[in-house]
Motif scaffolding. Structure first.
Motif, mmCIF file in Angstrom:
data_model
loop_
_atom_site.group_PDB
_atom_site.id
_atom_site.type_symbol
_atom_site.label_atom_id
_atom_site.label_comp_id
_atom_site.label_asym_id
_atom_site.label_seq_id
_atom_site.Cartn_x
_atom_site.Cartn_y
_atom_site.Cartn_z
ATOM 1 N N ARG A 38 0.839 -1.195 0.000
ATOM 2 C CA ARG A 38 0.000 0.000 0.000
ATOM 3 C C ARG A 38 0.875 1.245 0.000
ATOM 4 O O ARG A 38 2.023 1.216 0.462
ATOM 5 N N GLN A 39 0.302 2.317 -0.524
ATOM 6 C CA GLN A 39 1.018 3.582 -0.551
ATOM 7 C C GLN A 39 0.060 4.708 -0.206
ATOM 8 O O GLN A 39 -0.924 4.930 -0.933
ATOM 9 N N ALA A 40 0.340 5.372 0.893
ATOM 10 C CA ALA A 40 -0.451 6.525 1.316
ATOM 11 C C ALA A 40 0.153 7.787 0.721
ATOM 12 O O ALA A 40 1.345 7.806 0.368
ATOM 13 N N PRO A 41 -0.635 8.850 0.594
ATOM 14 C CA PRO A 41 -0.113 10.097 0.018
ATOM 15 C C PRO A 41 1.112 10.588 0.777
ATOM 16 O O PRO A 41 1.113 10.661 2.005
ATOM 17 N N GLY A 42 2.162 10.889 0.018
ATOM 18 C CA GLY A 42 3.372 11.423 0.616
ATOM 19 C C GLY A 42 4.254 10.400 1.302
ATOM 20 O O GLY A 42 5.265 10.755 1.917
ATOM 21 N N LYS A 43 3.887 9.136 1.211
ATOM 22 C CA LYS A 43 4.661 8.083 1.860
ATOM 23 C C LYS A 43 5.144 7.076 0.836
ATOM 24 O O LYS A 43 4.620 6.981 -0.268
ATOM 25 N N GLU A 44 6.142 6.308 1.251
ATOM 26 C CA GLU A 44 6.656 5.263 0.383
ATOM 27 C C GLU A 44 5.715 4.052 0.395
ATOM 28 O O GLU A 44 4.959 3.840 1.346
ATOM 29 N N SER A 85 -11.534 -4.314 11.050
ATOM 30 C CA SER A 85 -11.152 -3.304 12.055
ATOM 31 C C SER A 85 -10.311 -2.200 11.424
ATOM 32 O O SER A 85 -9.253 -1.834 11.942
ATOM 33 N N LEU A 86 -10.769 -1.696 10.318
ATOM 34 C CA LEU A 86 -9.996 -0.706 9.574
ATOM 35 C C LEU A 86 -9.836 0.579 10.355
ATOM 36 O O LEU A 86 -10.734 0.998 11.109
ATOM 37 N N LYS A 87 -8.686 1.196 10.147
ATOM 38 C CA LYS A 87 -8.334 2.439 10.820
ATOM 39 C C LYS A 87 -8.068 3.516 9.783
ATOM 40 O O LYS A 87 -7.693 3.198 8.641
ATOM 41 N N PRO A 88 -8.213 4.784 10.139
ATOM 42 C CA PRO A 88 -7.898 5.849 9.167
ATOM 43 C C PRO A 88 -6.490 5.734 8.610
ATOM 44 O O PRO A 88 -6.268 6.055 7.427
ATOM 45 N N GLU A 89 -5.562 5.248 9.394
ATOM 46 C CA GLU A 89 -4.177 5.117 8.906
ATOM 47 C C GLU A 89 -4.009 3.987 7.890
ATOM 48 O O GLU A 89 -2.933 3.832 7.306
ATOM 49 N N ASP A 90 -5.066 3.205 7.651
ATOM 50 C CA ASP A 90 -5.029 2.203 6.588
ATOM 51 C C ASP A 90 -5.361 2.810 5.229
ATOM 52 O O ASP A 90 -5.278 2.115 4.202
ATOM 53 N N THR A 91 -5.738 4.073 5.211
ATOM 54 C CA THR A 91 -6.059 4.743 3.954
ATOM 55 C C THR A 91 -4.842 4.774 3.042
ATOM 56 O O THR A 91 -3.767 5.242 3.440
ATOM 57 N N ALA A 92 -5.022 4.272 1.835
ATOM 58 C CA ALA A 92 -3.908 4.176 0.882
ATOM 59 C C ALA A 92 -4.425 3.589 -0.425
ATOM 60 O O ALA A 92 -5.553 3.088 -0.492
ATOM 61 N N VAL A 93 -3.569 3.628 -1.426
ATOM 62 C CA VAL A 93 -3.797 2.833 -2.628
ATOM 63 C C VAL A 93 -3.156 1.473 -2.377
ATOM 64 O O VAL A 93 -1.987 1.397 -1.985
ATOM 65 N N TYR A 94 -3.921 0.422 -2.586
ATOM 66 C CA TYR A 94 -3.448 -0.932 -2.337
ATOM 67 C C TYR A 94 -3.117 -1.603 -3.670
ATOM 68 O O TYR A 94 -3.929 -1.574 -4.613
ATOM 69 N N TYR A 95 -1.945 -2.220 -3.705
ATOM 70 C CA TYR A 95 -1.453 -2.875 -4.906
ATOM 71 C C TYR A 95 -1.220 -4.358 -4.627
ATOM 72 O O TYR A 95 -0.695 -4.713 -3.568
ATOM 73 N N CYS A 96 -1.574 -5.201 -5.585
ATOM 74 C CA CYS A 96 -1.143 -6.582 -5.484
ATOM 75 C C CYS A 96 0.037 -6.789 -6.430
ATOM 76 O O CYS A 96 0.234 -6.030 -7.386
ATOM 77 N N ALA A 97 0.816 -7.798 -6.117
ATOM 78 C CA ALA A 97 2.022 -8.062 -6.878
ATOM 79 C C ALA A 97 2.294 -9.551 -6.912
ATOM 80 O O ALA A 97 1.884 -10.289 -6.002
ATOM 81 N N ALA A 98 2.988 -9.986 -7.955
ATOM 82 C CA ALA A 98 3.331 -11.397 -8.130
ATOM 83 C C ALA A 98 4.831 -11.550 -8.242
ATOM 84 O O ALA A 98 5.485 -10.801 -8.985
ATOM 85 N N GLY A 99 5.366 -12.521 -7.536
ATOM 86 C CA GLY A 99 6.791 -12.783 -7.578
ATOM 87 C C GLY A 99 7.049 -14.270 -7.635
ATOM 88 O O GLY A 99 6.248 -15.068 -7.149
ATOM 89 N N ALA A 100 8.184 -14.656 -8.223
ATOM 90 C CA ALA A 100 8.470 -16.073 -8.408
ATOM 91 C C ALA A 100 9.821 -16.447 -7.833
ATOM 92 O O ALA A 100 10.720 -15.615 -7.730
#
Length: 127
Positions: A38-44, A85-100
């Motif tokens: 996940r990536q929140a605004p202004g964060k890595e 039990s979501l919290k405001p700090e969980d706000t973000a764009v969530y990405y899924c990814a695949a690795g091998a």
């Protein structure tokens, strides 16, 4: 190539739940470990959860442990992230990814462990 498409994001009140889905197409889904970031605004971008190809092992960031659950259905080529039990700090764009292979095994908590990424889905938790 593996194509990943996330869905299930949205706006929810604090304490609520959402389930994200990530549908995969292309190469054999069961060959890949899968992760959510996940990536929140202004964060890595940060690691949230990962699951090995056989679902025998799951891994979580401390911040979501006990609240989020990652799972996969190899028959449906889909990985899920159940978020409770979501919290405001969980706000973000969530990405899924695949690795091998070894890259995933060594680096599943970092971007280096993944070869393919989805476009992301927005999750907003209001207080």
């Amino acid at each position: 190539q593996v194509q990943l498409v996330e869905s299930g994001g949205g706006l929810v009140q604090a304490g609520g739940s959402l389930r994200l889905s990530c549908a995969a197409s292309g190469r054999t889904f069961s060959d890949y470990g899968m992760g959510w970031f996940r990536q929140a605004p202004g964060k890595e971008r940060e690691f949230v959860a990962a699951i090995r190809w056989s679902s025998t092992n799951t891994y979580y960031a401390e911040s979501v442990k006990g609240r989020f659950t990652i799972s996969r259905d190899n028959a449906k080529n889909t990985v899920y992230l159940q978020m409770n039990s979501l919290k405001p700090e969980d706000t973000a764009v969530y990405y899924c990814a695949a690795g091998a292979g070894l890259s995933f095994m060594i680096s599943y908590r970092g971007s280096r462990g993944y070869d393919y990424w989805g476009q992301g889905t927005q999750v907003t938790v209001s207080s």
